[in-house]
Write an enzyme that holds these catalytic residues in place. Structure first.
Site, mmCIF file in Angstrom:
data_model
loop_
_atom_site.group_PDB
_atom_site.id
_atom_site.type_symbol
_atom_site.label_atom_id
_atom_site.label_comp_id
_atom_site.label_asym_id
_atom_site.label_seq_id
_atom_site.Cartn_x
_atom_site.Cartn_y
_atom_site.Cartn_z
ATOM 1 N N ASN C 70 -28.724 6.329 25.075
ATOM 2 C CA ASN C 70 -27.307 6.405 25.390
ATOM 3 C C ASN C 70 -26.573 7.220 24.354
ATOM 4 O O ASN C 70 -26.948 7.248 23.178
ATOM 5 C CB ASN C 70 -26.691 5.010 25.534
ATOM 6 C CG ASN C 70 -26.175 4.462 24.216
ATOM 7 O OD1 ASN C 70 -25.096 4.824 23.748
ATOM 8 N ND2 ASN C 70 -26.973 3.602 23.594
ATOM 9 N N ALA C 71 -25.535 7.894 24.833
ATOM 10 C CA ALA C 71 -24.643 8.625 23.927
ATOM 11 C C ALA C 71 -23.241 8.411 24.475
ATOM 12 O O ALA C 71 -22.619 9.317 25.012
ATOM 13 C CB ALA C 71 -25.010 10.105 23.885
ATOM 14 N N ILE C 72 -22.796 7.156 24.376
ATOM 15 C CA ILE C 72 -21.477 6.799 24.904
ATOM 16 C C ILE C 72 -20.400 7.435 24.032
ATOM 17 O O ILE C 72 -19.356 7.850 24.532
ATOM 18 C CB ILE C 72 -21.294 5.256 24.941
ATOM 19 C CG1 ILE C 72 -22.454 4.576 25.696
ATOM 20 C CG2 ILE C 72 -19.946 4.875 25.531
ATOM 21 C CD1 ILE C 72 -22.639 4.999 27.107
ATOM 22 N N ASN C 99 -17.204 -5.750 16.847
ATOM 23 C CA ASN C 99 -17.979 -4.653 16.279
ATOM 24 C C ASN C 99 -17.004 -3.555 15.865
ATOM 25 O O ASN C 99 -16.175 -3.117 16.664
ATOM 26 C CB ASN C 99 -18.972 -4.172 17.349
ATOM 27 C CG ASN C 99 -19.905 -3.106 16.845
ATOM 28 O OD1 ASN C 99 -19.595 -1.914 16.906
ATOM 29 N ND2 ASN C 99 -21.064 -3.512 16.340
ATOM 30 N N CYS C 130 -22.264 4.986 12.481
ATOM 31 C CA CYS C 130 -21.341 6.052 12.876
ATOM 32 C C CYS C 130 -21.484 7.250 11.955
ATOM 33 O O CYS C 130 -21.702 7.089 10.757
ATOM 34 C CB CYS C 130 -19.904 5.560 12.801
ATOM 35 S SG CYS C 130 -19.631 4.089 13.765
ATOM 36 N N ASN C 192 -29.702 -1.280 15.171
ATOM 37 C CA ASN C 192 -28.966 -0.405 16.064
ATOM 38 C C ASN C 192 -29.994 0.526 16.727
ATOM 39 O O ASN C 192 -31.189 0.324 16.563
ATOM 40 C CB ASN C 192 -27.922 0.389 15.270
ATOM 41 C CG ASN C 192 -26.677 0.659 16.130
ATOM 42 O OD1 ASN C 192 -26.807 1.075 17.278
ATOM 43 N ND2 ASN C 192 -25.509 0.423 15.584
ATOM 44 N N GLY C 217 -33.809 -0.904 24.126
ATOM 45 C CA GLY C 217 -34.675 -1.485 25.152
ATOM 46 C C GLY C 217 -36.049 -1.842 24.605
ATOM 47 O O GLY C 217 -36.344 -1.628 23.428
ATOM 48 N N THR C 266 -29.553 -3.989 26.088
ATOM 49 C CA THR C 266 -29.973 -3.269 27.287
ATOM 50 C C THR C 266 -30.442 -4.178 28.422
ATOM 51 O O THR C 266 -30.240 -3.858 29.598
ATOM 52 C CB THR C 266 -31.091 -2.296 26.878
ATOM 53 O OG1 THR C 266 -30.608 -1.510 25.775
ATOM 54 C CG2 THR C 266 -31.468 -1.371 28.007
HETATM 55 C C1 FMN Z 1 -24.898 1.568 26.165
HETATM 56 C C2 FMN Z 1 -24.961 1.057 24.765
HETATM 57 C C3 FMN Z 1 -23.803 1.034 23.966
HETATM 58 C C4 FMN Z 1 -23.864 0.579 22.665
HETATM 59 N N1 FMN Z 1 -22.711 0.540 21.918
HETATM 60 C C5 FMN Z 1 -22.762 0.026 20.645
HETATM 61 C C6 FMN Z 1 -21.571 -0.098 19.873
HETATM 62 O O1 FMN Z 1 -20.494 0.210 20.326
HETATM 63 N N2 FMN Z 1 -21.693 -0.583 18.595
HETATM 64 C C7 FMN Z 1 -22.896 -0.966 18.064
HETATM 65 O O2 FMN Z 1 -22.957 -1.400 16.926
HETATM 66 N N3 FMN Z 1 -24.031 -0.887 18.802
HETATM 67 C C8 FMN Z 1 -23.988 -0.402 20.071
HETATM 68 N N4 FMN Z 1 -25.151 -0.332 20.810
HETATM 69 C C9 FMN Z 1 -26.406 -0.821 20.211
HETATM 70 C C10 FMN Z 1 -26.711 -2.247 20.644
HETATM 71 O O3 FMN Z 1 -25.710 -3.136 20.229
HETATM 72 C C11 FMN Z 1 -28.076 -2.707 20.087
HETATM 73 O O4 FMN Z 1 -28.027 -2.669 18.675
HETATM 74 C C12 FMN Z 1 -29.218 -1.838 20.541
HETATM 75 O O5 FMN Z 1 -29.004 -1.394 21.866
HETATM 76 C C13 FMN Z 1 -30.582 -2.541 20.476
HETATM 77 O O6 FMN Z 1 -30.629 -3.686 21.308
HETATM 78 P P1 FMN Z 1 -31.205 -3.678 22.821
HETATM 79 O O7 FMN Z 1 -32.527 -2.993 22.763
HETATM 80 O O8 FMN Z 1 -31.277 -5.110 23.206
HETATM 81 O O9 FMN Z 1 -30.226 -2.903 23.645
HETATM 82 C C14 FMN Z 1 -25.094 0.128 22.129
HETATM 83 C C15 FMN Z 1 -26.238 0.140 22.915
HETATM 84 C C16 FMN Z 1 -26.198 0.600 24.222
HETATM 85 C C17 FMN Z 1 -27.452 0.600 25.042
#
Ligand code: FMN
Ligand code: FAD
Ligand code: FAD
Ligand code: FMN
Ligand code: FES
Ligand code: FES
Lengths: 318, 282, 318, 282
Positions: C70-72, C99, C130, C192, C217, C266
């Site tokens: 992702n690159a939101i 957050n 960031c 992260n 994921g 995810t």
């Molecule tokens: C679509 C998306 C948006 C995310 N936005 C943030 C965010 O705003 N701040 C942050 O600290 N981590 C963000 N993350 C990271 C997640 O909080 C998490 O650390 C990471 O996805 C690993 O966990 P997972 O494999 O269960 O998704 C984001 C992840 C995804 C997939």
């Protein structure tokens, strides 16, 4: 018309860009029964140390989501027995690349020196992910100065193609890549495995006897493609890309990102025919997409205007 | 010779809770004790580019599924010309997926792999199975019986339901002795409780497959009785063909402890080589 | 008997160790329709900056093997609108963790300062992944000194629980973890996303408009478990583990490795009910394995003698 | 209301090379233009711990499969009480897997999602479909016709085989006009070649779904003719419910360019909002 699949890695000419990755193909013996190894672009053999090494205790492997953890611990028969196995491979007329490992600079040097005059050896691939005993066990490959010194020493010892294999477990891989380039490496290969761990919730112990291991397979592909993209963009050396390649499409991702050749590791385990299938698939792609040589693909994704055919598959509005 | 083949499911039945008998049709000739590596991915998934042309899928998109990533090692439970039979216990993700395969589906099989059981000239043999450990010994029993040997088959499990395929075993002509931990069938206690007496009246080598503690106990009894003992081991495997060095087991050879590959030098080993060796010795 | 699922993160008491991960649950609004959010151990909201941010151009997401890129680009409504959304969440009686993101230290400080007196906020999670504009765009989280300074500044601004969220894109995560601990963080959360990339072989362009993105994921789980293991072993702070958790078994891996709580990102996308399912699954595991409280599991895999039941599943000779 | 359900496959047929019509039985009520997120994982894979007890699998091992990881967005092609119909083109790994589902299997569906087409009071409507873009417009056509509206359905594709479900469309009572790039059916050229004339004789709003260049051309013609134009867009999605912000599209609202979520504020948008906006403007 049959597309031209040949590529060059430094002075090394490969008839196609596909080779098995080190440690995933032994010394070729096991896969001879499945196809003619002469079809491969090159053969990379198991990480070789000066003396034989027994390797780590078992269990050494664990499956993870779309990935594999391994902690083989560099089990190998040592340089002299490896030499015999490498000579045996000469019959296929395919360049043999020796993956070199060691716990200190002297060990790397001794392997390269011992095999440098060996005609059956086409190139050395230096595995800098090994723990560096002199520096307290952190891998050689995480410090640019150490990589620079090690590659520089080895450069003095051989005229053969010198490939430095980078570890992905670093903050900035371009820094390490530049250090290897400055020390005189002819090419870079990446990525080695990502350090990982898995825990068995039944026994409540790590699944590997070694506790941690190296993660490979499709799971790591996005990290590998990103690093190939970064390295190919900052260093003027050919790159051998690897990490999760399972099919021609995956190989293409790496080449489009900037890799001149690719290595296939873990995928051999689930599909022993994966290498020849990828070679065929690259030819099909070139034909269907109108490329007369596979090397035209190298780094194409870096050039925004390089759309020859296709589109975005109806998705994404650009 | 080891081959990579797509075999078709002839029948697939649950013979006990969570234990399946899978009959595949196809030409794979294996020796008792050998095993195969089975892909558990559903066969609707194209495995490679190669298979796609003309199917209407676009070349660059129909990619291989890759989870679970590895093949699963399963012993040859029986093998006749044109038929390969596997007996497996659902143990996790991979075997759950495999259990979903229906007659007519295809299964991608790599094999035969590994070393079979050494068949000595002896007129008699004792086979010792623990639970799903019956898988490779069934084929061994049939082979020995067809060669005119006398087979004493000691079969232990936690409870009666764990004595998979005991009726077919009995029908095959082996002398079958049962043991269960809960006493629901045969001897009330571990299968090794039957072995001491068996060693007295059958002079053949002992072939064993089952949980690790059972194998150790069997090996110990045989060592004391100076009886030849052959065990079939399990180890986590990645390649199954000897290339990855993932499946090693420490064995003692000529007084030296060395790692041997379960997939290639095994899965069948001499008990004295395996159990004289500290797991981390080399 | 119902096992006790409660855990503590610093002074924060959670009724169970399961929370959605930041950025994967918005401000809770979207998942309210699926279950009572009051069941969660905590709620972590989207990364919040001082002012509203539009985020990156599309496409912003791409699927990879067992993973998601992702690159939101931190799209969020800014602190003041976030405040209203957070107040709305108060009705669930569950601690809300904000957050916090920013391009420079001042921006982080302004968010924490603005929300520090907000009773609806239970804790701050500082996203140090960031890009740091002052330092040329490298992430804040890759340099221990920068993390120390940033966490130290924020510590002065709030009495609330301060969690520093670590990036995995570093050579040595324990160095960063120690820096955060020394600066006064109450807890650490990790990981992260891993920096990755995917290329579309039809258009021959990166799949994300931003070129690279963050990998999350199941694919990353082994890397995440390894880092939790390392960090829990070197720092005396509670750890919130995350990265690829999809089911109770995955959550258990993290807790056994040393995490006191877990976050699920995810997996919400493929299974909106995943969080309550994991909570139920943890209770089932505790009951079946004879633990009266889930916190007894924390770090159990680190103690070789801690086998209570089970075995190695017949595999591995030890 | 959005629900997570396991629906059962009633029928599943290939209506053209690589294009499948999937009828699911179950209670999901959707409006034309809404979509669902479908899990493409085979249903033999237990999705969570919850489903395991009593099935004979060990609790800690039967884990969810996780590749492909994400659900796939598919438009509601038709919907009646107790039945949900999807029409999809095999485009990659996920849809290859979905195509393997057989009658009686179950499919895990999340929906209905997104905004449906706005149904104006107008007596007439022009629907413009390109290829698989027919998927959501089929249900819209049926709904409009049942409400007594007059529907002019312009349907374009590369070749005749790409005009999926054209017979059923014609039977529904819509006036169907075909166009193909190769001239194998109907007008020889792009479907927009039919639109100019259509705008002359039908005063209704235009509803379009198809490839991006087609949508742009339709929007441009409507803008010139000052006709209301509604488009249904595609975007890569992760969650489908508005939480991840992955699926945004830049739109112009009140003169300002902002990102809107295709899954929540879309997939149906007013063409003028979407096509007045540079993709990277905000
Ligand atoms: C679509 C998306 C948006 C995310 N936005 C943030 C965010 O705003 N701040 C942050 O600290 N981590 C963000 N993350 C990271 C997640 O909080 C998490 O650390 C990471 O996805 C690993 O966990 P997972 O494999 O269960 O998704 C984001 C992840 C995804 C997939
Ligand atoms: C040579 C050999 C022959 C075997 N024969 C049989 C047989 O005939 N019938 C039968 O039921 N089982 C047999 N096993 C065990 C069988 O391979 C495992 O039960 C199976 O791999 C579990 O896969 P899973 O995905 O269901 O479990 P998971 O626990 O999800 O598997 C995860 C990973 O661990 C490996 N693994 C898990 N348990 C074992 C194990 N006990 N041995 C080796 N690898 C394991 C898997 O292969 C996979 O790579 C044999 C094992 C070996 C090595
Ligand atoms: C709201 C909406 C409704 C849709 N309705 C239909 C329909 O009714 N019939 C139909 O055939 N197709 C429809 N599509 C497109 C369909 O979602 C994709 O063709 C499908 O996701 C491809 O998945 P795959 O695994 O086969 O392909 P892959 O290329 O392997 O998919 C990889 C990833 O990209 C995503 N992706 C790939 N192509 C698209 C695309 N065109 N749009 C969105 N995401 C994509 C996938 O969902 C997946 O996450 C719709 C898309 C959206 C957004
Ligand atoms: C079992 C195994 C053994 C390996 N041994 C070596 C080795 O000896 N030397 C080395 O440089 N890399 C070794 N690797 C790393 C691979 O060469 C390759 O860099 C990595 O696995 C990523 O590629 P893949 O995902 O295609 O496997 C090994 C990998 C595996 C899985
Ligand atoms: S499984 Fe690879 S060497 Fe045995
Ligand atoms: S797909 Fe997640 S917000 Fe639309």
């Amino acid at each position: 018309m049959q597309p031209d699949l040949s590529v060059k890695i430094g002075r090394l000419e490969l008839k196609n860009p596909v080779m098995p990755a080190s440690g995933c193909f032994g010394y070729g013996e096991e896969y001879e029964q499945f196809y003619d190894l002469g079809r491969l672009g090159a053969i990379v053999v198991k990480g070789t140390t000066a003396e034989a090494r027994p390797g780590n205790p078992a269990p050494r492997v664990a499956e993870t989501p779309a990935g594999l953890l391994n902690a083989i611990g560099l089990q190998n028969p040592g340089t002299e027995e490896a030499r015999l196995k490498i000579r045996r491979l000469a019959r296929y007329g395919v360049p043999v690349i020796v993956n070199v490992a060691g716990h200190n600079t002297a060990e790397y040097c001794s392997v390269v020196e011992a095999l440098s005059a060996e005609t059956a050896v086409a190139a050395f691939e230096i595995n800098v992910s090994c723990p560096n005993v002199a520096e307290g066990g952190l891998s050689f490959g995480t410090d640019p100065r150490t990589v620079f010194r090690l590659a520089g020493e080895l450069r003095k010892l051989t005229e053969k193609t010198l490939i430095v294999k980078l570890t992905p477990n670093v903050t900035d891989i371009t820094e390490i890549a530049r250090a290897a380039a400055e020390a005189g490496a002819d090419a870079l290969s990446l990525i080695n495995t990502l350090l990982g761990m898995a825990i068995d919730t039944r026994s409540r112990r790590p699944l590997l006897a070694n506790l941690t291991g190296g993660l490979s397979g499709p799971a790591v592909k996005p990290v590998a493609v990103r690093m190939v993209w970064q390295v190919a963009g900052c260093v003027d050396l050919p790159v051998i890309g690897m990490g999760g390649i399972c099919c021609a499409n995956d190989a293409l991702e790496f080449m489009l990102a900037g890799a001149s050749a690719v290595a296939v590791g873990t995928a051999n385990f689930s599909n022993p025919l994966v290498c020849p299938e990828i070679i065929d698939g690259l030819a099909v792609y070139c034909r269907e997409q109108g490329f007369s040589a596979v090397r035209e693909l190298v780094g194409l994704a870096r050039r925004p205007a390089a759309h020859k055919a296709g589109g975005t598959g109806g998705c994404g509005r650009k | 010779m080891t081959q990579l083949q797509r075999l078709s499911v002839r029948s697939h039945e649950q013979v006990a809770p969570g234990v399946f008998l899978l009959c595949l049709s196809g030409g794979l000739t294996a020796l008792p004790g050998q095993f195969v590596m089975v892909s558990v991915l559903p066969d609707s998934v194209p495995l490679s580019l190669r298979e796609r042309p003309g199917e209407g899928f676009e070349p660059a998109t129909a990619l291989p599924a890759c989870d679970p990533l590895l093949r699963r090692p399963l012993s040859v439970h029986d093998c006749r010309p044109g038929e390969l039979v596997l007996l497996y216990r659902v143990a996790g993700r991979g075997t759950v997926l495999l259990a979903g395969r229906k007659p007519g589906d295809s299964v991608d099989v790599l094999g035969p792999l590994g070393q079979g059981f050494p068949l000595s000239a002896s007129r008699q043999a004792i086979l010792v199975a623990g639970g799903i450990g019956v898988a490779p010994l069934f084929y061994l029993a049939r082979t020995l019986l067809e060669a005119g040997r006398e087979v004493l088959f000691l079969f232990g499990a936690g409870e009666q339901a764990g004595l998979y395929r005991r009726r077919e075993l009995a029908l095959s002509g082996a002398e079958v002795r049962l043991a269960t931990d809960d006493g629901s069938a045969g001897f009330h206690g571990p299968v090794t409780g039957l072995l001491r007496e068996a060693l007295g009246r059958n002079q053949g080598a002992v072939f064993a497959c089952g949980p690790e503690p059972m194998l150790q106990a069997v090996a110990e009894l045989c060592r004391a009785a100076e009886r030849e003992c052959i065990v079939s081991l399990e180890a986590r495997m990645a390649c199954g063909v000897g290339a990855c060095l993932g499946c090693v087991v420490p064995v003692r050879r000529h007084g030296l402890a060395v790692y041997r590959r379960t997939c290639t030098e095994g899965p069948v080993f001499r008990a004295e080589e395996v159990y004289s060796c500290n797991p981390t010795c080399p």
